[in-house]
Design an enzyme around this catalytic site. Sequence first.
Site, PDB file in Angstrom:
ATOM      1  N   HIS A 163       1.834  -0.480  -3.539  1.00  0.00           N
ATOM      2  CA  HIS A 163       2.755  -1.512  -3.027  1.00  0.00           C
ATOM      3  C   HIS A 163       4.187  -0.982  -2.902  1.00  0.00           C
ATOM      4  CE1 HIS A 163      -0.481  -4.360  -4.283  1.00  0.00           C
ATOM      5  NE2 HIS A 163      -0.551  -3.552  -5.332  1.00  0.00           N
ATOM      6  N   GLU A 216      10.674  10.219  12.580  1.00  0.00           N
ATOM      7  CA  GLU A 216      10.670   8.882  13.206  1.00  0.00           C
ATOM      8  C   GLU A 216       9.910   8.899  14.528  1.00  0.00           C
ATOM      9  OE1 GLU A 216      14.780   6.821  12.498  1.00  0.00           O
ATOM     10  OE2 GLU A 216      15.087   8.966  12.616  1.00  0.00           O
TER      11      GLU A 216
END
Length: 462
Positions: free
Chosen positions: A160, A294
């Site tokens: 998480h 990216e």
Amino acid sequence: MTKSSNAMWGGRFSAGPDAIMEAINASIGFDKRMAAQDIAGSRAHAAMLAAQGIINPKDAEAIGEGLLTVLSEIEAGTFPFRTDLEDIHMNVEARLTEIIGEPAGRLHTARSRNDQVAVDFRLWVRDQCDAADGALAALMAALLGQAEAGADWVMPGFTHLQVAQPVTWGHHMMAYVEMFARDRARFADARARMNLSPLGSAALAGTSFPIDRDATAAALGFDGPMHNSLDAVADRDFALEFLATSSICAMHLSRIAEELVIWSSAQFRFVKMSDKWSTGSSIMPQKRNPDAAELIRAKIGRIFGANVALMTVMKGLPLTYSKDMQEDKEQVFDAADHLMLALAAMTGMVGDMTANRDSLRAAAATGFSTATDLADWLVRELGLPFREAHHVTGTLVAKAEAANFDLPDLSLEVMQSVHEGIRQDVYDVLGVENSVASRVSYGGTAPAQVRAQVARWKEVLS
Ligand code: ARG
């Protein structure tokens, strides 16, 4: 405006196509990328026609030589590509006719553009599977290098994106080695399945000429001929498998790209990208931007898109060939180009990046990352049921949190106030190094396990 009728099928036509018809119909703008495959397929076909006595050997020789001349013109950039000739198949044949004259007209015996394009495209996609294999091997080698250097560097493992348990840098790098190894296996598997030749299926039904499909298949490196001529000209599974496999691979690339973006931030400082793989900002002098990571993260969009686009093109198409299928190539070309670029960029970035061992170590010790080790100790040393140990540990975590302490900072007194059986040696399992060293189960994060996996993969890759 119309042009004169087409030289390839002009017999039935008295007028040429509308200019817009020509624009929508032509594929030469992109299928010229299959020129080498088209010429290889035609040479194999012509040689087979001669060997079977379907055309005479002199004509076959002229065709074979002429095709090599065409190839050299294409490679030299002097080939006169013509949109009015629609696609690479007709461009090559028309130029062959200009070069060798009448014998060129015999090349298309027992063949159609339907099996021709199927064989060309299969050869092209097969080459891409091989290229992907090599690129993935290089990326795996770069990851192995990182893993070997930092087999025992402690870092936080996350679930998480919350600190979960300490792991090692090497272990984290090796997780990606496993993923990219599966991608390699998928490309190899797709390649093996696509490696049957459609050539000789002709338009759709096969041919009455006594062709030898085994011979052309062998000449082009296929394992044999496809077994159903209708399927052979209608099938684009090979392209879809390439795109599906590329999509999974791109998804993996996007995950490591995302981690590199996060890890290179000032908040994490887990890695420093080398100058070669960073960009600056035109206004903010302090910035080092992970643009390549990216862009890799973003490129999956077009690769997934190509997969969905071609699935959509093929969905519901009646057998056999329909012109819809011409829309297969640009999707695959674009996906292949960007996958290869992304793999190369990732390999460069991973090879050149520097892990910040101190930041990794410091982050590993935050977030009560050894709470599970404490619970395990309570089970192992005091015989507590795991659920009770979990509860005791939870109480200790709450106390540490309230005091702004980490678990190893809690005094033995405080520990014993929660469970009287806790002893001094509990601190042995609370250090992050102890924690990772203890995870010796197969595939676990202990440095010894990581080193064993590095050694195994080095062996596989060599
Ligand atoms: N340019 C076509 C394609 O890419 C070649 C096959 C054309 N076949 C035909 N029957 N019109 O699909």
